[in-house]
Design a protein around this motif. Structure first.
Motif, short mmCIF file in Angstrom:
data_model
loop_
_atom_site.label_atom_id
_atom_site.label_comp_id
_atom_site.label_asym_id
_atom_site.label_seq_id
_atom_site.Cartn_x
_atom_site.Cartn_y
_atom_site.Cartn_z
N VAL A 149 -0.20 17.61 17.48
CA VAL A 149 0.50 16.35 17.76
C VAL A 149 0.10 15.26 16.77
N LEU A 150 -1.20 15.23 16.42
CA LEU A 150 -1.69 14.14 15.56
C LEU A 150 -1.65 14.50 14.08
N ALA A 151 -1.20 15.69 13.73
CA ALA A 151 -1.25 16.12 12.33
C ALA A 151 -0.40 15.23 11.43
N ILE A 152 0.87 15.00 11.79
CA ILE A 152 1.77 14.19 10.94
C ILE A 152 1.31 12.74 10.89
N PRO A 153 1.02 12.06 12.04
CA PRO A 153 0.51 10.69 11.94
C PRO A 153 -0.78 10.59 11.13
N PHE A 154 -1.67 11.56 11.32
CA PHE A 154 -2.93 11.52 10.58
C PHE A 154 -2.68 11.72 9.08
N GLY A 155 -1.73 12.60 8.73
CA GLY A 155 -1.40 12.80 7.33
C GLY A 155 -0.87 11.53 6.68
N LEU A 156 0.00 10.81 7.40
CA LEU A 156 0.52 9.54 6.87
C LEU A 156 -0.62 8.53 6.69
N THR A 157 -1.53 8.50 7.66
CA THR A 157 -2.65 7.56 7.57
C THR A 157 -3.56 7.91 6.40
N VAL A 158 -3.83 9.19 6.21
CA VAL A 158 -4.67 9.62 5.09
C VAL A 158 -4.01 9.26 3.76
N TYR A 159 -2.69 9.40 3.69
CA TYR A 159 -1.98 9.01 2.46
C TYR A 159 -2.21 7.53 2.16
N GLY A 160 -2.09 6.69 3.18
CA GLY A 160 -2.33 5.27 2.96
C GLY A 160 -3.78 4.98 2.60
N CYS A 161 -4.72 5.67 3.25
CA CYS A 161 -6.14 5.42 2.99
C CYS A 161 -6.54 5.94 1.61
N TYR A 162 -5.86 6.97 1.13
CA TYR A 162 -6.16 7.47 -0.22
C TYR A 162 -5.88 6.38 -1.25
N HIS A 163 -4.76 5.72 -1.11
CA HIS A 163 -4.45 4.60 -2.02
C HIS A 163 -5.37 3.41 -1.74
N ALA A 164 -5.73 3.22 -0.47
CA ALA A 164 -6.60 2.10 -0.13
C ALA A 164 -7.98 2.25 -0.77
N VAL A 165 -8.52 3.47 -0.76
CA VAL A 165 -9.84 3.70 -1.36
C VAL A 165 -9.79 3.42 -2.86
N GLY A 166 -8.69 3.78 -3.52
CA GLY A 166 -8.55 3.49 -4.93
C GLY A 166 -8.59 1.99 -5.21
N ARG A 167 -7.97 1.21 -4.34
CA ARG A 167 -8.00 -0.25 -4.52
C ARG A 167 -9.37 -0.83 -4.18
N LEU A 168 -10.01 -0.29 -3.14
CA LEU A 168 -11.33 -0.78 -2.78
C LEU A 168 -12.34 -0.52 -3.89
N SER A 169 -12.17 0.57 -4.63
CA SER A 169 -13.09 0.88 -5.71
C SER A 169 -13.00 -0.11 -6.86
N GLN A 170 -11.94 -0.92 -6.88
CA GLN A 170 -11.81 -1.94 -7.93
C GLN A 170 -12.79 -3.08 -7.71
#
Length: 784
Positions: free
Chosen positions: A481-502
């Protein structure tokens, strides 16, 4: 009597002078302590055999003594200090001869080594010392302090006294991650002291703040002092309360106190958290106040521009304060309203029976009188009424096995009371939401689309939890049930971590911060005890150091990062699936989870071995292992040597003599205040290890055998011992700093610089004395 002193008093003087002389010779302290015990025993034995040492003991056969016993006065409280007019008799220190005392001491040494060093109950906790030391040395060798000092100086440098404040913050951060005083003081002395002096900082302020901030590792968890002190204090508290209960006429401490007499190292870590942060705040406040009063001695310094994207004040307030606060407050309100909570239901196959009384009332009259004095007449009357109601059958029916219909009804009631959103899902996605929000604040001009996708995933996950997941939903279906929502969240967090590393601050602080949260969170949250947490910290420090060493080697760095994620996968899968494969019926989902966990375990182990190989070929692991072995060997050798010295004190009655003196005071707080004063002045000449293993076992049965809160007592002692690193002339932090300070900085500068911080330590102790809630509030709120 020789010099008009009692023989025991002369023996105590001989022991102290021998110990002090052994330390002053420059011989390794760990061996000087044991040698002092042997030499002082020999000197006292010679003088006692010559008839020069005479002890005036109370005549236990006198009528006055027997009259006190008949009046109900406990034997332990009868001494020449409390009753100076009692008849006395002259006797030798070694009543059976020094040969008998020596034979008894040798057998005691073997027993104590077995109990406290080799196979005792505390050995598992003492293993945490080795791994915390390894964790600290590894992080220190990874040059984490260099980046922290540079980054914090850029953030706080433009403020008055900003460099000094940044030193305090870095010191607190290193205290929570390394906890090694010498390494912290030397590193900050090498890196920060020349910079502060070049920018016209007062040598006194610069040296004082570096030395004091370096000692925060002795109180901020995970602290080696608290581990060593906690293992000793736990035994002293349990023994002291048992003795107190027996003296009150009760069978055991559980009956007398109404609760177990237990003091764990994990509880002490919880208790030390706020006092450590509070001391760091006092250091920073003094540095800032000093800069306001003497601006020329602590000027503002511009250390260079930040490398991150410019952010307006409005954007900072919105994304760094407003939105995160709204998320946290919203989740808290949802938890208060019952929307967020545990979805785990446990229904017993036995019905609810009558509750037990709050206190045991089936005790002797003497024990009952003691319990009334301790708990109060009202609490005793309530317990008596509860016991009477139980015996009369008015407190409820006797617990019995539920019928199938009753089990169904109880299960339905538990399901109805379960929260719509599980606490685990809420915590996980709240942390991910905060990551997305912070990323937006770090780079407000970047495209918000990836972050919006991540936010959509969080909303969908919470909605799916409400609609499709319940207490009886299996882990396999929950994952689907949580696979698709979690995948979308991980996609957003992947980009978020890249920005935080700046952001330079986050890039430097985040990796060790994750390690600190993992280690302290598992201890403070009651998930595990300090030893497994220390093992996790040591492994995490090795992987973090290897990641920093790999640098531009992206392939090797990915292996280390993948190993860290494998550990996370093991934890998440282990919490949500039943991995016991020996069950009669194992579901397909559990088999898949078991296979995933096995794969994650082997990859994590491979990543750890790869990290060790990386540190070995870069000449880091070898020195780390040698330093860890050196420090750990010193600690355990001091532990063994202190047992020899303590047994010498016990042999001629020195320990009993000191305890009788302390018990002669009517007020507990006077005794503890006297002990704290003694520890403070001993800190001028002794190291914290000598004080813990020599002094605390002597005074511990008295201060831990009363009504004082053992958590508060232990943390007060720990803060006092922290001061021993700063007090001239033998404060270790002063020696460390003197060894790396430039020639322009004199020993006088260092001594004058630490004096205000010693005063702050005393002020902190006074505040903790009058406001003990600072110590006890966290253990009362968190599970043990």
């Amino acid at each position: 009597m020789l010099f008009g002193l009692d023989g025991v008093e002369i023996g105590l003087i001989i022991v102290f002078l021998t110990l002090f002389g052994g330390i002053m010779t420059g011989f390794p302290v760990a061996f000087a302590i044991g040698g002092a015990g042997v030499i002082s025993f020999a000197i006292i034995a010679v003088l006692d055999s010559s008839g020069l040492l005479i002890h005036q003991a109370v005549d236990v056969r006198s009528e006055d003594y027997l009259a006190l016993i008949a009046d109900g006065v406990p034997r332990d409280t009868i001494s020449t200090f409390r009753y100076p007019d009692l008849p006395r008799i002259d006797e030798a220190l070694f009543t059976g001869g020094w040969e008998t005392a020596l034979d008894r001491n040798l057998s005691f040494i073997v027993n104590r080594m077995n109990e406290r060093v080799i196979a005792g109950q505390s050995i598992e906790i003492l293993l945490a010392v080795l791994m915390f030391v390894m964790m600290g040395i590894t992080l220190e060798r990874s040059k984490i302090a260099n980046d922290l000092l540079t980054t914090m100086a850029r953030v706080f440098g433009p403020l008055p006294g900003g460099l000094a404040v940044s030193i305090v913050i870095v010191g607190a951060f290193l205290a929570a991650s390394t906890g090694i005083v010498g390494a912290t003081v030397v590193t900050m002395g090498l890196l920060a002291l020349p910079t502060m002096l070049r920018n016209n900082y007062s040598p006194e302020l610069a040296t004082g703040v570096i030395a004091a901030s370096g000692t925060l590792g002795q109180i901020i968890p995970p602290s080696i002092v608290i581990v060593l002190l906690g293992t000793l204090a736990g035994d002293l508290y349990a023994t002291g309360q048992e003795t107190r209960a027996v003296a009150a006429g009760c069978r055991d401490a559980l009956t007398y106190l109404g609760q177990p007499a237990v003091l764990s190292v994990g509880t002490l870590f919880q208790a030390a958290l706020l006092p450590g942060i509070f001391l760091a705040f006092l250091y920073g406040a003094y540095s800032f106040g000093y800069a306001l009063v003497f601006p020329s001695k602590a000027p503002a310094v511009q250390m260079g521009a930040s490398t991150g994207e410019p952010v307006t004040r409005g954007e900072s307030l919105t994304w760094f304060l407003g939105v995160p606060a709204a998320i946290i407050i919203g989740v808290s309100l949802a938890a208060t309203a019952g929307i967020v909570g545990s979805q785990t239901i446990t229904v017993s196959d036995m019905s609810d029976g009558a509750a037990s009384a709050s206190l045991r009332t089936n005790v002797s009259e003497q024990c009952a009188a003691g319990m009334i004095d301790l708990h109060g007449q009202e609490a005793w009357d309530v317990a008596v009424a509860e016991q009477a109601a139980i015996e009369a059958g008015e407190a409820g029916e006797v617990s019995q096995e539920r019928t199938p219909e009753e089990m169904v009804a109880a299960t339905d009631a538990a399901l109805a009371a379960a929260a719509p959103i599980g606490s685990g899902v809420a915590v996980l996605f709240t942390l991910l939401a905060l990551t997305l929000v912070l990323a937006r604040g770090i780079s407000p001009t970047s495209s918000p689309l990836p972050l919006l996708v991540g936010g959509l995933g969080i909303v969908l996950a919470l909605a799916a939890d409400v609609m499709f997941i319940g207490p009886l939903t299996g882990p396999g279906r929950t994952f689907a049930v949580l696979a698709i929502p979690f995948g979308l969240t991980v996609y957003g967090c992947y980009h978020a971590v890249g920005r935080l590393s700046q952001n330079e601050l986050l890039r430097v602080v985040f990796p060790p911060l994750v390690l600190i949260v993992a280690v302290l969170g598992s201890i403070l949250g009651g998930i595990t005890n300090p030893t497994p947490a220390a093992a996790l910290g040591a492994a995490g420090a090795i992987m973090l150091a290897a990641y920093r060493k790999l640098g531009d080697d992206r392939r090797g760095a990915k292996i280390v990062v993948g190993a860290a994620f494998a550990v996370v996968i093991m934890i998440v899968v282990g919490v949500n699936f039943d991995l016991r494969m020996s069950r009669e019926a194992v579901t397909v989902a559990d088999w898949l989870a078991y296979i995933v966990t096995q794969g994650a375990y082997h990859f994590a182990f491979f990543g750890l071995l790869f990290a060790c190989w990386t540190l070995l070929r870069t000449s880091v692991l070898g020195p780390v292992v040698r330093e860890t072995a050196k420090v750990t060997s010193m600690v355990f050798t001091i532990l063994i040597g202190s047992q020899v010295l303590n047994l010498t004190l016990i042999a001629f009655g020195g320990e009993h003599y000191i305890q009788q003196f302390l018990r002669a005071f009517d007020q507990e707080w006077v005794v503890f205040l006297l002990v704290m004063a003694i520890l403070f002045f001993l800190g001028f000449v002794l190291d914290f290890l000598e004080i813990i293993y020599i002094v605390i076992p002597i005074v511990g049965p008295v201060i831990y055998g009363g009504t004082l809160d053992p958590k508060w007592v232990t943390i007060m002692i720990a803060v006092n011992l922290q001061t021993s690193f700063l007090t001239p002339p033998f404060g270790f932090a002063l020696f460390y700093l003197r060894g790396v300070a430039p020639k322009s900085v004199t020993t006088g500068h260092i001594y004058r610089g630490v004096l205000p911080f010693v005063g702050i330590q005393v002020l902190g102790l006074a505040i903790l004395w009058f406001f003990p809630g600072i110590v006890t509030i966290v253990p009362d709120l968190l599970p043990n």
